[in-house]
Write a protein that holds these residues in place. Sequence first.
Motif, PDB file in Angstrom:
ATOM      1  N   LEU A 307      -5.208 -43.613  -8.203  1.00 52.43           N
ATOM      2  CA  LEU A 307      -4.919 -42.340  -8.851  1.00 52.43           C
ATOM      3  C   LEU A 307      -3.507 -42.305  -9.412  1.00 52.43           C
ATOM      4  O   LEU A 307      -3.228 -41.568 -10.355  1.00 52.43           O
ATOM      5  CB  LEU A 307      -5.108 -41.192  -7.852  1.00 52.43           C
ATOM      6  N   ARG A 308      -2.627 -43.090  -8.798  1.00 50.29           N
ATOM      7  CA  ARG A 308      -1.262 -43.229  -9.293  1.00 50.29           C
ATOM      8  C   ARG A 308      -0.748 -44.604  -8.887  1.00 50.29           C
ATOM      9  O   ARG A 308      -0.889 -45.008  -7.736  1.00 50.29           O
ATOM     10  CB  ARG A 308      -0.327 -42.167  -8.704  1.00 50.29           C
ATOM     11  N   TYR A 309      -0.201 -45.309  -9.855  1.00 50.53           N
ATOM     12  CA  TYR A 309       0.377 -46.613  -9.544  1.00 50.53           C
ATOM     13  C   TYR A 309       1.840 -46.443  -9.121  1.00 50.53           C
ATOM     14  O   TYR A 309       2.493 -45.451  -9.452  1.00 50.53           O
ATOM     15  CB  TYR A 309       0.282 -47.539 -10.755  1.00 50.53           C
ATOM     16  N   GLY A 310       2.342 -47.424  -8.386  1.00 55.47           N
ATOM     17  CA  GLY A 310       3.730 -47.400  -7.963  1.00 55.47           C
ATOM     18  C   GLY A 310       4.668 -47.589  -9.139  1.00 55.47           C
ATOM     19  O   GLY A 310       4.338 -48.276 -10.112  1.00 55.47           O
ATOM     20  N   VAL A 311       5.830 -46.976  -9.054  1.00 49.25           N
ATOM     21  CA  VAL A 311       6.835 -47.079 -10.119  1.00 49.25           C
ATOM     22  C   VAL A 311       8.206 -47.332  -9.489  1.00 49.25           C
ATOM     23  O   VAL A 311       8.422 -47.092  -8.309  1.00 49.25           O
ATOM     24  CB  VAL A 311       6.898 -45.805 -10.985  1.00 49.25           C
ATOM     25  N   MET A 312       9.126 -47.799 -10.313  1.00 48.81           N
ATOM     26  CA  MET A 312      10.484 -48.058  -9.856  1.00 48.81           C
ATOM     27  C   MET A 312      11.457 -47.378 -10.795  1.00 48.81           C
ATOM     28  O   MET A 312      11.208 -47.288 -12.010  1.00 48.81           O
ATOM     29  CB  MET A 312      10.751 -49.565  -9.820  1.00 48.81           C
ATOM     30  N   HIS A 313      12.560 -46.885 -10.261  1.00 46.18           N
ATOM     31  CA  HIS A 313      13.542 -46.210 -11.099  1.00 46.18           C
ATOM     32  C   HIS A 313      14.938 -46.388 -10.525  1.00 46.18           C
ATOM     33  O   HIS A 313      15.116 -46.673  -9.331  1.00 46.18           O
ATOM     34  CB  HIS A 313      13.212 -44.709 -11.225  1.00 46.18           C
ATOM     35  N   ARG A 314      15.913 -46.209 -11.369  1.00 46.07           N
ATOM     36  CA  ARG A 314      17.310 -46.373 -10.978  1.00 46.07           C
ATOM     37  C   ARG A 314      17.846 -45.060 -10.425  1.00 46.07           C
ATOM     38  O   ARG A 314      17.706 -44.008 -11.036  1.00 46.07           O
ATOM     39  CB  ARG A 314      18.117 -46.816 -12.196  1.00 46.07           C
ATOM     40  N   ASN A 315      18.466 -45.123  -9.258  1.00 44.81           N
ATOM     41  CA  ASN A 315      19.043 -43.946  -8.616  1.00 44.81           C
ATOM     42  C   ASN A 315      20.564 -43.996  -8.695  1.00 44.81           C
ATOM     43  O   ASN A 315      21.177 -44.972  -8.270  1.00 44.81           O
ATOM     44  CB  ASN A 315      18.634 -43.880  -7.138  1.00 44.81           C
ATOM     45  N   SER A 316      21.151 -42.932  -9.206  1.00 44.38           N
ATOM     46  CA  SER A 316      22.605 -42.852  -9.304  1.00 44.38           C
ATOM     47  C   SER A 316      23.183 -42.068  -8.135  1.00 44.38           C
ATOM     48  O   SER A 316      22.542 -41.166  -7.597  1.00 44.38           O
ATOM     49  CB  SER A 316      23.011 -42.166 -10.611  1.00 44.38           C
ATOM     50  N   PHE A 317      24.403 -42.419  -7.739  1.00 48.41           N
ATOM     51  CA  PHE A 317      25.110 -41.661  -6.707  1.00 48.41           C
ATOM     52  C   PHE A 317      26.609 -41.824  -6.940  1.00 48.41           C
ATOM     53  O   PHE A 317      27.056 -42.724  -7.654  1.00 48.41           O
ATOM     54  CB  PHE A 317      24.725 -42.125  -5.301  1.00 48.41           C
TER      55      PHE A 317
END
Length: 437
Positions: A307-317
């Motif tokens: 129903l939803r595939y895994g995704v990756m994203h950049r996290n800022s801090f």
Amino acid sequence: MKKKTVKIIGAGLAGTEAAYQVLKRGYSVELFEMRPEKLTPAHKTGGFAELVCSNSLKSDDPETAHGLLKRELATLDSLLLRCAYSCRIPAGAALAVNRGDFSHEVENALSGQKNLKVIRAEVGGIDTDADALIVATGPLTGGAFAESLAKLIGGEFLYFFDAAAPIVSAESVDTERAFFASRYDKGDASDYLNCPMSKEEYLRFYTALRTAECAPVKGFERDEVFSGCMPIEVMAGHGEDTVRFGPLKPVGLTDKDGSRPYAVVQLRKENADGTMYNLVGFQTHLLFGEQKRVFSMIPALKNAEFLRYGVMHRNSFLCAPKLLSQSFALKETGKEHIFIAGQLSGVEGYVESIASGLMAGINAVNFLEQKPPLILPDTTVIGALTKYIAESPTKNFQPMNGNFGLLAPIDIKDKRKRKEEYMKRSDEELMKLKIES
């Protein structure tokens, strides 16, 4: 005389908790949220406090760090924690929620507060003239606002990469090849659906996982992944048994025939009806087609509908110890009315973000009332976490989850008794403080 207004940028976990803390103290709030007009790479809705990577807020056991953190938040009257409990779905010892219900609960609770103005628009820059400002734009902060914030703090953001796990339809799971059980029988037996693998099945899966093609992610390097959200294919690169001793560990689980499988993939309910399940520990940035191919090699998921595939994203801090005080306010003189909350502040995790929003909201009001900031002692999880982000060495600073290792030590060798003492000490410390609830 009209009370001053607190501007809050971002209606995620930290922003909505901060808004509640300000509103309950009689101040007006202008809450800015760009969604749904503009979505981030990870968000799917315009709802308040949308949970992105998982629907689990981790352990609810008060003898764990995350359980104690929740206990502290309950004492401090956290709105989002109350909403989470009201939307809880079975997940063993973990506090898991129905994502949609949780978001609606938070939004409805805030909508019932007077003196709240919600502005659905993207904010292009920092309003340094605000009476008090809380920046809770989250780890996906970008665009003109990020440029404005970078200019304000005199530098660029740090970052790491985060990933989300896929979700499958419950009816597509082969229950003949799966069994219901919670690890070590904690919680209801139906909380998790377990997909066992024999040694041969696991090795075929592992080989396919190691050779599967990943989606390109700009700027991604393997050592820039936050350890708690490491993609499963990256974890697999550390050795054949790393995954099997990690999210696929079979300990505490017994198959239908009474034996212990070689490896187990756990599926956790994504909603109260149990029509959707997420793959626990399967954060990934494989190509969608590769996710379908490789994860379908798990016997019980042979015919799984994703129903939803895994995704990756950049996290800022931010480099918090350089920029922030323990009140979550900027340290620089003349900017103490600006607070940074959520994962942007250097805390990592859902509940930690809620805690940062709670503290920023309380301290924004204290600033307006010219009162000293509320600083919790490091004998509490919240206090120890805020001390970490404010006082850690600036070199190689990385975001942090709440954990017992941050707490002021207790000289008790017995691990169980030491955890009990952590809880007792935290309760006593919070009871000493005069905090408006």
